[in-house]
Design a protein around this motif. Structure first.
Motif, PDB file in Angstrom:
ATOM      1  N   ASP A 241       6.025  48.313   9.426  1.00  0.00           N
ATOM      2  CA  ASP A 241       5.310  47.404   8.531  1.00  0.00           C
ATOM      3  C   ASP A 241       4.390  48.185   7.600  1.00  0.00           C
ATOM      4  O   ASP A 241       4.273  47.877   6.406  1.00  0.00           O
ATOM      5  CB  ASP A 241       4.495  46.401   9.343  1.00  0.00           C
ATOM      6  CG  ASP A 241       3.788  45.381   8.472  1.00  0.00           C
ATOM      7  OD1 ASP A 241       4.440  44.424   8.044  1.00  0.00           O
ATOM      8  OD2 ASP A 241       2.585  45.568   8.198  1.00  0.00           O
ATOM      9  N   LEU A 242       3.736  49.223   8.140  1.00  0.00           N
ATOM     10  CA  LEU A 242       2.833  50.046   7.326  1.00  0.00           C
ATOM     11  C   LEU A 242       3.555  50.629   6.117  1.00  0.00           C
ATOM     12  O   LEU A 242       3.150  50.427   4.973  1.00  0.00           O
ATOM     13  CB  LEU A 242       2.251  51.170   8.183  1.00  0.00           C
ATOM     14  CG  LEU A 242       1.591  52.338   7.426  1.00  0.00           C
ATOM     15  CD1 LEU A 242       0.351  51.870   6.685  1.00  0.00           C
ATOM     16  CD2 LEU A 242       1.252  53.474   8.371  1.00  0.00           C
ATOM     17  N   SER A 337       8.937  40.088  10.608  1.00  0.00           N
ATOM     18  CA  SER A 337       8.242  41.301  11.025  1.00  0.00           C
ATOM     19  C   SER A 337       6.902  40.967  11.678  1.00  0.00           C
ATOM     20  O   SER A 337       6.525  41.555  12.692  1.00  0.00           O
ATOM     21  CB  SER A 337       8.033  42.221   9.814  1.00  0.00           C
ATOM     22  OG  SER A 337       7.263  43.339  10.160  1.00  0.00           O
ATOM     23  N   VAL A 338       6.186  39.999  11.113  1.00  0.00           N
ATOM     24  CA  VAL A 338       4.877  39.604  11.646  1.00  0.00           C
ATOM     25  C   VAL A 338       5.005  39.049  13.063  1.00  0.00           C
ATOM     26  O   VAL A 338       4.223  39.397  13.959  1.00  0.00           O
ATOM     27  CB  VAL A 338       4.221  38.563  10.720  1.00  0.00           C
ATOM     28  CG1 VAL A 338       3.008  37.929  11.390  1.00  0.00           C
ATOM     29  CG2 VAL A 338       3.810  39.200   9.395  1.00  0.00           C
ATOM     30  N   VAL A 339       6.000  38.196  13.292  1.00  0.00           N
ATOM     31  CA  VAL A 339       6.172  37.570  14.607  1.00  0.00           C
ATOM     32  C   VAL A 339       6.551  38.612  15.661  1.00  0.00           C
ATOM     33  O   VAL A 339       5.996  38.635  16.767  1.00  0.00           O
ATOM     34  CB  VAL A 339       7.219  36.448  14.535  1.00  0.00           C
ATOM     35  CG1 VAL A 339       7.569  35.951  15.934  1.00  0.00           C
ATOM     36  CG2 VAL A 339       6.697  35.286  13.695  1.00  0.00           C
ATOM     37  N   VAL A 340       7.497  39.491  15.336  1.00  0.00           N
ATOM     38  CA  VAL A 340       7.917  40.514  16.299  1.00  0.00           C
ATOM     39  C   VAL A 340       6.760  41.461  16.606  1.00  0.00           C
ATOM     40  O   VAL A 340       6.475  41.762  17.774  1.00  0.00           O
ATOM     41  CB  VAL A 340       9.131  41.297  15.766  1.00  0.00           C
ATOM     42  CG1 VAL A 340       9.483  42.443  16.716  1.00  0.00           C
ATOM     43  CG2 VAL A 340      10.331  40.370  15.603  1.00  0.00           C
ATOM     44  N   ARG A 341       6.088  41.936  15.576  1.00  0.00           N
ATOM     45  CA  ARG A 341       4.975  42.863  15.788  1.00  0.00           C
ATOM     46  C   ARG A 341       3.855  42.195  16.582  1.00  0.00           C
ATOM     47  O   ARG A 341       3.269  42.796  17.487  1.00  0.00           O
ATOM     48  CB  ARG A 341       4.449  43.353  14.440  1.00  0.00           C
ATOM     49  CG  ARG A 341       3.381  44.437  14.567  1.00  0.00           C
ATOM     50  CD  ARG A 341       2.851  44.859  13.207  1.00  0.00           C
ATOM     51  NE  ARG A 341       2.090  43.798  12.583  1.00  0.00           N
ATOM     52  CZ  ARG A 341       2.433  43.181  11.462  1.00  0.00           C
ATOM     53  NH1 ARG A 341       3.556  43.500  10.852  1.00  0.00           N
ATOM     54  NH2 ARG A 341       1.687  42.233  10.954  1.00  0.00           N
ATOM     55  N   GLY A 342       3.550  40.934  16.249  1.00  0.00           N
ATOM     56  CA  GLY A 342       2.489  40.232  16.956  1.00  0.00           C
ATOM     57  C   GLY A 342       2.794  40.050  18.427  1.00  0.00           C
ATOM     58  O   GLY A 342       1.918  40.214  19.279  1.00  0.00           O
ATOM     59  N   ALA A 343       4.043  39.708  18.748  1.00  0.00           N
ATOM     60  CA  ALA A 343       4.417  39.535  20.152  1.00  0.00           C
ATOM     61  C   ALA A 343       4.300  40.851  20.912  1.00  0.00           C
ATOM     62  O   ALA A 343       3.798  40.889  22.044  1.00  0.00           O
ATOM     63  CB  ALA A 343       5.841  38.984  20.241  1.00  0.00           C
ATOM     64  N   MET A 362      -4.568  46.383  12.877  1.00  0.00           N
ATOM     65  CA  MET A 362      -5.176  45.902  11.640  1.00  0.00           C
ATOM     66  C   MET A 362      -5.379  47.035  10.642  1.00  0.00           C
ATOM     67  O   MET A 362      -5.293  46.826   9.438  1.00  0.00           O
ATOM     68  CB  MET A 362      -6.522  45.223  11.935  1.00  0.00           C
ATOM     69  CG  MET A 362      -6.401  43.860  12.599  1.00  0.00           C
ATOM     70  SD  MET A 362      -5.262  42.747  11.736  1.00  0.00           S
ATOM     71  CE  MET A 362      -5.966  42.747  10.094  1.00  0.00           C
ATOM     72  N   LEU A 363      -5.654  48.237  11.140  1.00  0.00           N
ATOM     73  CA  LEU A 363      -5.766  49.380  10.237  1.00  0.00           C
ATOM     74  C   LEU A 363      -4.428  49.629   9.545  1.00  0.00           C
ATOM     75  O   LEU A 363      -4.374  49.875   8.339  1.00  0.00           O
ATOM     76  CB  LEU A 363      -6.195  50.632  10.994  1.00  0.00           C
ATOM     77  CG  LEU A 363      -6.250  51.918  10.154  1.00  0.00           C
ATOM     78  CD1 LEU A 363      -7.324  51.807   9.081  1.00  0.00           C
ATOM     79  CD2 LEU A 363      -6.486  53.140  11.016  1.00  0.00           C
ATOM     80  N   PHE A 364      -3.351  49.537  10.315  1.00  0.00           N
ATOM     81  CA  PHE A 364      -2.032  49.734   9.727  1.00  0.00           C
ATOM     82  C   PHE A 364      -1.723  48.637   8.716  1.00  0.00           C
ATOM     83  O   PHE A 364      -1.200  48.899   7.634  1.00  0.00           O
ATOM     84  CB  PHE A 364      -0.961  49.756  10.828  1.00  0.00           C
ATOM     85  CG  PHE A 364      -0.805  51.099  11.483  1.00  0.00           C
ATOM     86  CD1 PHE A 364      -1.904  51.785  11.969  1.00  0.00           C
ATOM     87  CD2 PHE A 364       0.437  51.680  11.622  1.00  0.00           C
ATOM     88  CE1 PHE A 364      -1.771  53.022  12.579  1.00  0.00           C
ATOM     89  CE2 PHE A 364       0.596  52.923  12.233  1.00  0.00           C
ATOM     90  CZ  PHE A 364      -0.526  53.590  12.702  1.00  0.00           C
TER      91      PHE A 364
END
Length: 422
Positions: A241-242, A337-343, A362-364
């Protein structure tokens, strides 16, 4: 020997039965309302800041500096923000930050109404906002796993993302309309929105369990980096994501496209900013109905590739309709991407480390968004806005291909509802 009773979860609540509807889980409604109000206000503020700084300077470099001004305090406060999230009352931290955001927006409204706003004031306000978000977001991200059981987390995350994106639809559109009445009106609406978020956060039912105080040190974050390195699928999701959003930062150029390329004015800027959120809302609704519990990793990579293609289409478009469609596709792809990363981040991390891991996450995210805006703005000053955005789309596609080779465990990730801390 009788078994000892289970201890309550740190800084959380005892989750309700997973069979209950989402709205019946304690504190979830208050959390969703607070997060939506805060997101709405941030989106209105982004439109006001972007249009006002470009109106004052007519400089893509000035747009780039806005992203840098928000990123620098976020990066500089990573250590204390993550440490505070793991050792202090998370809800109190979020409330304090939302109060600061409301006051800074109110001050900007006064300056705009008085006609004495200067570029340096905008940069200063954005830096204060970035500092507040540095503490607020790692704490706020830890709320959801404490409010719902892991088995329904993907659905709850999709609902949260849907409301977040709904705010991102209405925020920019309303911001564009409000800017016609002046930047001061936009900032005043932001101040009210952040105040409402503060009230909503106070209504979230969370139990704060004090932990032994550990001195702030680099060693506490070395532990986090070792934790991430031992879990390549989590590190891969965060870093993908970064770099994808860092290179594909089309949003920084939206004021330029609205003003000089598409000739759409402030209302057009609001529509362009809302377009990614429209696509994201549609995708989030689909994920609520059909959670991402099959081939989640492969779908994440494909969505990031689609993000790059949509960025490239937007870069080359000279039609308002095509540009809006491209941005909507971009937003829909980003939700996966947000859902997978968040899980991965929230469910696989123990609560004792969740604040620090969320701070790194959050830094990324901040790096990808704010540094992406800085990179796009500076590159646009050299090769033009079209070349800057197009090059970012191509870079996103290349990064996706490389990450598939570097993180095969992420590519083979299947289900999200079975993720547990380890």
């Amino acid at each position: 020997m009788p078994a000892s009773p289970p201890s309550p979860p740190a800084q959380g609540v005892d989750p309700s039965s997973p069979s209950r509807p989402l709205h019946r889980h304690p504190g979830l409604l208050a959390f969703l309302c607070a997060r939506t109000a805060s997101s709405f206000s941030a989106c209105v503020q982004a439109v006001a800041v972007g249009w006002q700084i470009y109106a004052l300077t007519h400089s893509t470099t000035a747009l780039a500096l806005v992203g840098l001004a928000q990123f620098l305090p976020m990066a500089g406060l990573l250590l204390p923000a993550g440490h505070a999230a793991d050792h202090f009352n998370r809800r109190l931290i979020v409330v304090t930050c939302q109060c600061i955001e409301a006051l800074s927006a109110l001050l900007m409204a006064v300056g705009a109404f008085g006609g004495w706003t200067a570029p340096w004031m905008i940069y200063a306000m954005v830096m204060v906002f970035g500092a507040a978000r540095a503490f607020e977001m790692p704490c706020q991200q830890t709320f959801l796993p404490s409010l719902v059981p892991a088995s329904v987390f993907p659905r709850a995350a999709a609902v949260s993302s849907s409301l977040f994106q709904a705010a991102a639809v209405t925020g920019p559109s309303l911001g564009g309309l409000l800017y016609g009445a002046g930047a001061g009106v936009c900032y005043l609406v932001c101040a009210v929105g952040f105040a409402c978020a503060c009230v909503g956060t106070l209504r979230i039912r969370l139990v704060f369990t004090p932990r032994p105080r550990v001195p702030l040190s680099v060693a506490t974050f070395v532990e986090v980096m070792h934790f991430l390195r031992a879990r390549p699928e989590m590190l891969g999701a965060i870093s993908l994501d970064l770099f994808a959003v860092l290179l594909g930062g089309a949003t920084a150029m939206l004021p330029v496209y609205a003003s000089d390329i598409l000739h759409a004015g402030p209302l057009g800027l609001g529509l362009l900013r809302a377009a990614p959120a429209i696509g994201a809302v549609l995708c989030s609704v689909i994920l609520v109905w059909k959670p991402l519990n099959r081939q989640a990793g492969a779908r994440m990579f494909l969505s990031v590739a689609l993000f790059g293609v949509a960025t490239l289409v937007f870069a080359l478009s000279r039609s308002m309709a095509v540009s809006i469609i491209a941005l909507a596709v971009l937003g829909a792809a980003d939700v996966v991407s947000v859902v997978v990363r968040g899980a991965l981040v929230q469910l696989r991390t123990p609560d004792s480390m969740r604040g620090r891991v969320s701070a790194v996450n959050m830094l990324f995210i901040g790096s990808s968004n704010q540094l992406g805006e800085f990179e796009s703005g500076m590159l646009a000053s050299v090769i033009g806005p079209t070349g800057s955005v197009a090059l970012g789309g191509i870079g996103t596609l290349l990064i996706t291909a490389v990450w598939i080779r570097l993180f095969p465990t992420l590519w083979h990730l299947d289900r999200l509802d079975g993720i547990t801390p380890d």
